[in-house]
Design an enzyme around this catalytic site. Structure first.
Site, PDB file in Angstrom:
ATOM      1  CG  HIS A 293      -8.133  25.952  46.747  1.00 29.84           C
ATOM      2  ND1 HIS A 293      -9.048  25.880  45.724  1.00 29.84           N
ATOM      3  CD2 HIS A 293      -7.093  25.175  46.391  1.00 29.84           C
ATOM      4  CE1 HIS A 293      -8.573  25.070  44.795  1.00 29.84           C
ATOM      5  NE2 HIS A 293      -7.389  24.631  45.168  1.00 29.84           N
TER       6      HIS A 293
ATOM      7  CD  GLU B  17      -6.722  27.997  43.816  1.00 30.00           C
ATOM      8  OE1 GLU B  17      -5.659  27.662  44.369  1.00 30.00           O
ATOM      9  OE2 GLU B  17      -7.242  27.337  42.902  1.00 30.00           O
TER      10      GLU B  17
HETATM   11  O1  LIG Z   1      -7.336  18.400  44.682  1.00 34.10           O
HETATM   12  P1  LIG Z   1      -6.789  19.427  45.627  1.00 34.10           P
HETATM   13  O2  LIG Z   1      -5.715  18.891  46.521  1.00 34.10           O
HETATM   14  O3  LIG Z   1      -7.895  20.087  46.422  1.00 34.10           O
HETATM   15  O4  LIG Z   1      -6.135  20.551  44.747  1.00 34.10           O
HETATM   16  C1  LIG Z   1      -6.867  21.239  43.784  1.00 34.10           C
HETATM   17  C2  LIG Z   1      -5.974  22.206  43.017  1.00 34.10           C
HETATM   18  O5  LIG Z   1      -5.492  23.185  43.897  1.00 34.10           O
HETATM   19  C3  LIG Z   1      -4.732  24.245  43.295  1.00 34.10           C
HETATM   20  O6  LIG Z   1      -5.556  25.046  42.533  1.00 34.10           O
HETATM   21  C4  LIG Z   1      -3.576  23.716  42.503  1.00 34.10           C
HETATM   22  O7  LIG Z   1      -2.945  24.735  41.748  1.00 34.10           O
HETATM   23  C5  LIG Z   1      -3.994  22.603  41.612  1.00 34.10           C
HETATM   24  O8  LIG Z   1      -2.831  22.021  41.043  1.00 34.10           O
HETATM   25  C6  LIG Z   1      -4.793  21.550  42.357  1.00 34.10           C
HETATM   26  O9  LIG Z   1      -5.182  20.527  41.485  1.00 34.10           O
END
Ligand SMILES: O=P(O)(O)OC[C@H]1O[C@H](O)[C@H](O)[C@@H](O)[C@@H]1O
Length: 332
Positions: free
Chosen positions: A196, A307
């Site tokens: 990520h 990501e």
């Molecule tokens: O807030 P988190 O659990 O770290 O996730 C952050 C983000 O991760 C990814 O990029 C997903 O596609 C998003 O939908 C999400 O909001």
């Protein structure tokens, strides 16, 4: 053995005349993170919590990753920024029997990993960078079903025997993160894996993303509609949350690179190995406002998540088998 951060630095990095200078690897005083620095000045910091890369700097000290000012680095929460590791589920999967009980993005990012050791250009003789005499350092981290630092949610909701090795390799012009997820048990399991990465940019409105032309994507800000990327390069002008599945070129083994440019200048090239998806995420104003650990609130202007992952489908890992995947981010 790694040196302690509070130990005075040796006067030179090369103790053996004739040998190239080596990278230094130290633990922070509180043992929370491993810091590696190349003799050429580039550095990386990896928090044991989540094996999260929280800093990657070039030789001039310029930071390449975005990290929220309000990120929790004390193990109480997944880190907002850097490179959290997503395993064994991306998002949540309420209808997937094996992972439905797990929190968003699984437990790898909320577990304390073990530092397994380092290898430098000397010992990583088969590494491409060392072949060209570039300094390199590789840091290995481990997390398994038997690890004391495993998030208890894993024991409660994911009853498989597994072993993860996550490696972070720093070269002067690139950072590679790779994962090997081994099934150590007798039952097969299904997993998803994603890195990520929060890339740091100067101004999101000046950013262009190349390399996703004609790729299918699931648009999570449009109720999961499946679309095709027609305009390329494309820019970010609002909340963006897309799961791309770029087509592989016929006869070409490697997945196509994604390039992030800013003000017309290429900045990062992201290449993938055995990771068939790319998520592009920017929370923009409202979502950033809603995240307590996202600071400053206009920080979304300084970041873009690109990501690489294997999240479009489930990866079945049979007993004794392993899933492997990697990303390399090259500075352009
Ligand atoms: O807030 P988190 O659990 O770290 O996730 C952050 C983000 O991760 C990814 O990029 C997903 O596609 C998003 O939908 C999400 O909001």
């Amino acid at each position: 053995m790694v040196e302690r951060a509070n130990k005075p630095k040796p006067p030179t990095l090369s103790s053996t005349p004739g040998l190239p200078p080596q990278a230094t690897v130290t633990f922070s005083e509180d043992n929370s993170r491993v810091v590696a620095e190349l003799p050429t000045g580039e550095s990386v910091q990896v928090l044991l919590h989540g094996a999260t890369v929280i800093s990657w700097k070039d030789a001039s000290g310029d930071e390449k990753l975005w990290l929220s000012d309000a990120a929790k680095l004390d193990g109480s929460k997944a880190v907002r920024g850097g490179i959290p590791v997503v395993f064994p589920v991306f998002g949540t999967a309420p209808t997937h029997p094996q992972t439905k009980g797990l929190p968003q993005h699984g437990f790898a990012r909320t577990s304390r990993w073990e530092f397994l050791g380092k290898s430098t250009s000397e010992s990583a003789a088969d590494d491409k960078a060392s072949a060209s005499n570039e300094p390199t350092v590789k840091l290995d981290f481990g997390l398994s079903s038997g690890s004391p630092g495993l998030d208890p949610v894993a024991r409660a909701h994911w009853p498989f025997r597994f072993n993860l090795i996550y490696s972070v390799t720093l070269n002067p012009s690139s950072l590679t993160t790779s994962i090997v997820a081994t099934n150590d048990g007798a039952e097969s399991f299904e997993c998803q894996v994603l890195m990520h990465t929060y890339l740091r940019v100067n101004d999101i409105t000046k950013v262009e993303i190349q390399g996703l032309s004609n790729a299918f994507y699931t648009d999570k800000v449009d109720a999961g509609a499946v679309k095709t990327q027609t305009s390329t390069p494309f820019t970010i002008a609002g909340e963006t949350d897309r799961v791309y599945t770029p087509a592989k070129e016929e006869g070409v083994e490697e997945e196509a690179a994604v390039t992030v440019a800013e003000q017309g200048r290429p900045k990062y090239r992201v290449t993938r190995d055995n990771l068939s998806n790319v998520v592009v995420w920017n929370p923009w104003t409202d979502k950033a406002q809603g995240m307590a650990d996202f600071e400053p609130k206009d920080g979304f202007r300084k970041m873009l998540c690109v990501e690489p992952g294997a999240v479009g489908a489930w990866q079945a890992v049979e007993a004794g088998d392993a899933f492997e995947g990697a990303q390399t981010i090259t500075l352009l």
